[in-house]
Design an enzyme around this catalytic site. Structure first.
Site, PDB file in Angstrom:
ATOM      1  N   HIS A 151     -29.559   2.240  79.566  1.00 12.77           N
ATOM      2  CA  HIS A 151     -29.276   3.557  80.319  1.00 12.77           C
ATOM      3  C   HIS A 151     -28.355   4.384  79.390  1.00 12.77           C
ATOM      4  O   HIS A 151     -27.366   3.877  79.302  1.00 12.77           O
ATOM      5  CB  HIS A 151     -28.620   3.336  81.825  1.00 12.77           C
ATOM      6  CG  HIS A 151     -29.706   2.424  82.561  1.00 12.77           C
ATOM      7  ND1 HIS A 151     -29.842   0.995  82.480  1.00 12.77           N
ATOM      8  CD2 HIS A 151     -30.364   2.805  83.361  1.00 12.77           C
ATOM      9  CE1 HIS A 151     -30.799   0.580  83.314  1.00 12.77           C
ATOM     10  NE2 HIS A 151     -31.133   1.595  84.052  1.00 12.77           N
ATOM     11  N   ASP A 200     -32.633   5.288  80.699  1.00  6.65           N
ATOM     12  CA  ASP A 200     -32.940   5.790  81.659  1.00  6.65           C
ATOM     13  C   ASP A 200     -31.796   6.530  82.298  1.00  6.65           C
ATOM     14  O   ASP A 200     -30.587   6.405  82.073  1.00  6.65           O
ATOM     15  CB  ASP A 200     -33.230   4.631  82.852  1.00  6.65           C
ATOM     16  CG  ASP A 200     -34.864   4.095  82.784  1.00  6.65           C
ATOM     17  OD1 ASP A 200     -35.170   4.490  81.334  1.00  6.65           O
ATOM     18  OD2 ASP A 200     -35.364   3.433  83.496  1.00  6.65           O
ATOM     19  N   HIS A 258     -38.602   9.952  85.165  1.00  3.32           N
ATOM     20  CA  HIS A 258     -37.874   9.008  86.003  1.00  3.32           C
ATOM     21  C   HIS A 258     -37.643   9.608  87.507  1.00  3.32           C
ATOM     22  O   HIS A 258     -36.736   9.174  88.068  1.00  3.32           O
ATOM     23  CB  HIS A 258     -36.834   8.880  85.139  1.00  3.32           C
ATOM     24  CG  HIS A 258     -36.358   7.491  85.779  1.00  3.32           C
ATOM     25  ND1 HIS A 258     -37.334   6.224  86.015  1.00  3.32           N
ATOM     26  CD2 HIS A 258     -35.050   7.024  85.924  1.00  3.32           C
ATOM     27  CE1 HIS A 258     -36.322   5.412  86.220  1.00  3.32           C
ATOM     28  NE2 HIS A 258     -35.099   5.645  86.428  1.00  3.32           N
TER      29      HIS A 258
END
Length: 486
Positions: A434, A293, A343
Site C-alpha cells: 500500500h 493499493d 480500486h
C-alpha cells in the site's frame, strides 16, 4: 468530539445516493446534473495543494474507509470535516487479526463531494449510510466555509437570521402531498430549537433552486423514505443570508478560482505516453509483480523515485477519489511504465452495493484515471478482495487479486514487511502493498534490493501474464494456477 467505532450503531458511509449524480472526476468543469432538481457539484482540481485525507482497513472481516478534503487556506472547514471522521479501530482495543474491536464488525466508508469551491465560498457534502438502522440509514450533511470570515459553518448558515418562519412555510408547501408527510409534524421538526439538528443538508441546483434534504424519519414517517424539498430560486432568494446568496451564485455560474491562500489554478498536462510492451518472458525468468493499493498519496512520489532508481515496474490500484486530485502522480506513473488499475471510487465493500452502484464506483474511477492519463484501466481490484455474484456480474474486466499479502496494513513495520516478502516470495507472485502507508513505502528499497539479488524481474500484473488472455469477471492472483509451478 470524534465518534468512536465501538457502540450500538454500525455506521457505513457512501459517496452517493442512487438518486444523485456526482461530479465528473478529474474534470475542471462543474458537473452537469441530469435532472433539474439534482444538486450542483464540482470537482475543484484547480485548488493547488488540495489533499484527500483517507484511511482504510484492508481486512474483509472489518471493512472501513474514510476520506475528507484538506483544503489549503480553509483550515476551519478542514478541522470540522476531520472531527466528523470516526476514530480508527486500531485506536481502540482491537482484535489483532481483524483490526476490529472484539465482537464488533464496523463497516465504514465515508466520502465527500464538493458543492462549491470558487470565489469566496466552499461547500462540502458528507454522505453516511447506517445499515443497522430501521430505515435506509442514509444521513447527509453539508458544511460551508466563508472565506471572508474564515469560519466553518453549518447548513443553516445559508439562511438569513429572520427567514426561519418563511423557510418553514416554503418547505411545508414543497412537501405538501408527499406520502407520509404530516404538516404538523413537519413544522414541529423545524421549530428553532430542533432546526439545527434536523436541517443539516442545504444545497443548490444548477438553476439556483434551494434544496433541503431530510434523513429518513426526520420529517416524515420512516416508510416514506428520505424527503427532498425544492424551493424555486425566486422564492429562495429572499430567504438567503449573504453566504447563501454567494453559494447560490456559485451554483448558477461556477468559477474555477478559489480566493484562498495557495489556491492558484493548476495547468492541465497532456496525456502520458502509452507504456512500451514488456519483453520479459515470465515463463522463463523469475518475475514478481509488486502492486500498491489505495493511493495516490503523500508518499507516492517518493515510491516512484525508488522504483525508477531500480528500473522496476509496478501496478498501482488507485482509489478514484484520490486520483482525481493527484493527476500529476498518475501521469508520472503511466509515463514511467507502471500500470494503473481501478480500486473503486471510495473503497467500499462492493458486496454491500447493488450492481448499478458497483458500476458507478468503477465508472467514476475509470474517468478519473482517463482524465489524468488519457486511457482507462484494464484491470480491477475490488477493495478488500471482497467479491460476490453481484460484483462478478457487474465487473466486465479481469479482477487482479494477490498471491502474497504482506499485511503491511496491519504491521506498520518496514523491516517486518520486507522480511515477509523475501521469506515467502515465489516466481509469479502478485505482492500486495500500500502506497498510503509510509512504512510500506520505506520498505520498498530493501524489497527491491533483496528480490534483485534473488534474480527477480519486476513487472506489472499485465506483463506477468504475458500473452495469456485474461477473462472479464474472473479473478487472478494464485501464482500456482497462473504458472503451474512454485
Amino acid at each position: 468530539m470524534k465518534a468512536g467505532l465501538i457502540g450500538t450503531t454500525t455506521v457505513v458511509a457512501t459517496l452517493l445516493l442512487s438518486s444523485c449524480t456526482g461530479p465528473q472526476p478529474g474534470s475542471a468543469e462543474p458537473s452537469k446534473p441530469s435532472h433539474p432538481n439534482e444538486i450542483r457539484t464540482v470537482t475543484p482540481t484547480w485548488i493547488s495543494g488540495l489533499q484527500v485525507v483517507s484511511n482504510h482497513s484492508e481486512s474483509a472481516s472489518c471493512p472501513w474507509a474514510t476520506a475528507y478534503p484538506a483544503i489549503p487556506g480553509a483550515d476551519a472547514l478542514t478541522a470540522t470535516l476531520r472531527d466528523k471522521m470516526p476514530s480508527r479501530p486500531d485506536e481502540q482495543a482491537a482484535d489483532p487479526e481483524t483490526g476490529c474491536p472484539s465482537g464488533e464488525t464496523p463497516e465504514i466508508n465515508i466520502s465527500f463531494r464538493f458543492l462549491a469551491a470558487a470565489g469566496d465560498v466552499v461547500g462540502v457534502e458528507l454522505t453516511t449510510v447506517d445499515y443497522s438502522s430501521a430505515g435506509d440509514g442514509t444521513t447527509i450533511a453539508t458544511y460551508w466555509f466563508d472565506t471572508r470570515s474564515k469560519k466553518s459553518l453549518p447548513a443553516t448558515a445559508l439562511l438569513a437570521d429572520n427567514a426561519g418562519d418563511d423557510f418553514v412555510t416554503a418547505v411545508v408547501k414543497a412537501l405538501s402531498g408527499h406520502e407520509g408527510v404530516d404538516p404538523g409534524n413537519l413544522k414541529a421538526a423545524l421549530v428553532p430549537e430542533f432546526r439545527a439538528s434536523t436541517l443539516t443538508d442545504l444545497a443548490f441546483t444548477e438553476g439556483g433552486d434551494l434544496v433541503a434534504r431530510f434523513d429518513q424519519g426526520a420529517v416524515a414517517a420512516v416508510p416514506a423514505g428520505r424527503q427532498q424539498a425544492v424551493i424555486p430560486r425566486v422564492q429562495a432568494e429572499p430567504l438567503l443570508s449573504d453566504l447563501g446568496r454567494r453559494a447560490q451564485q456559485q451554483a448558477l455560474r461556477p468559477g474555477n478560482r478559489l480566493d484562498l491562500d495557495g489556491a492558484a489554478p493548476t495547468t492541465p498536462r497532456p496525456p502520458a505516453p502509452a507504456p512500451q510492451p514488456s519483453t520479459v518472458d515470465c515463463q522463463r525468468v523469475r518475475c514478481v509483480a509488486l502492486t500498491f493499493d489505495d493511493g495516490p498519496g503523500p508518499d507516492t512520489g517518493k515510491l516512484l523515485d525508488t522504483l525508477a532508481r531500480f528500473g522496476a515496474h509496478a501496478t498501482f490500484f488507485v482509489v478514484g477519489q484520490n486520483a482525481t486530485y493527484h493527476g500529476d502522480l498518475l501521469r508520472r506513473e503511466a509515463a514511467e511504465g507502471h500500470e494503473i488499475g481501478n480500486h473503486s471510487w471510495s473503497h467500499p465493500d462492493l458486496r454491500k452495493l447493488t450492481a448499478d452502484q458497483v458500476r458507478d464506483q468503477l465508472d467514476r474511477t475509470d474517468q478519473a484515471i482517463a482524465d489524468a492519463t488519457g486511457r482507462k484501466p484494464t484491470l480491477i481490484r475490488p477493495p478488500y478482495g471482497a467479491i460476490n455474484d453481484t460484483v462478478r456480474g457487474a465487473v466486465e474486466r479481469p479482477m487482479a487479486l494477490w498471491s502474497l499479502d504482506t499485511l503491511d496494513w496491519k504491521f506498520r513495520d518496514s523491516t517486518k514487511v520486507t522480511q515477509t516478502v523475501l521469506d515467502t516470495v515465489k516466481p509469479g507472485d502478485i505482492v500486495l502493498l500500500h502506497d498510503n502507508h509510509p512504512t510500506s513505502v520505506a520498505a520498498v528499497p530493501a524489497i527491491l534490493s533483496g528480490l534483485k539479488d534473488l534474480g527477480y524481474q519486476f513487472v506489472t500484473v499485465s506483463q506477468l501474464f504475458g500473452s495469456t488472455q485474461l477473462t472479464p469477471g474472473k479473478t487472478y492472483g494464485d501464482n500456482e494456477k497462473a504458472f503451474g509451478r512454485n
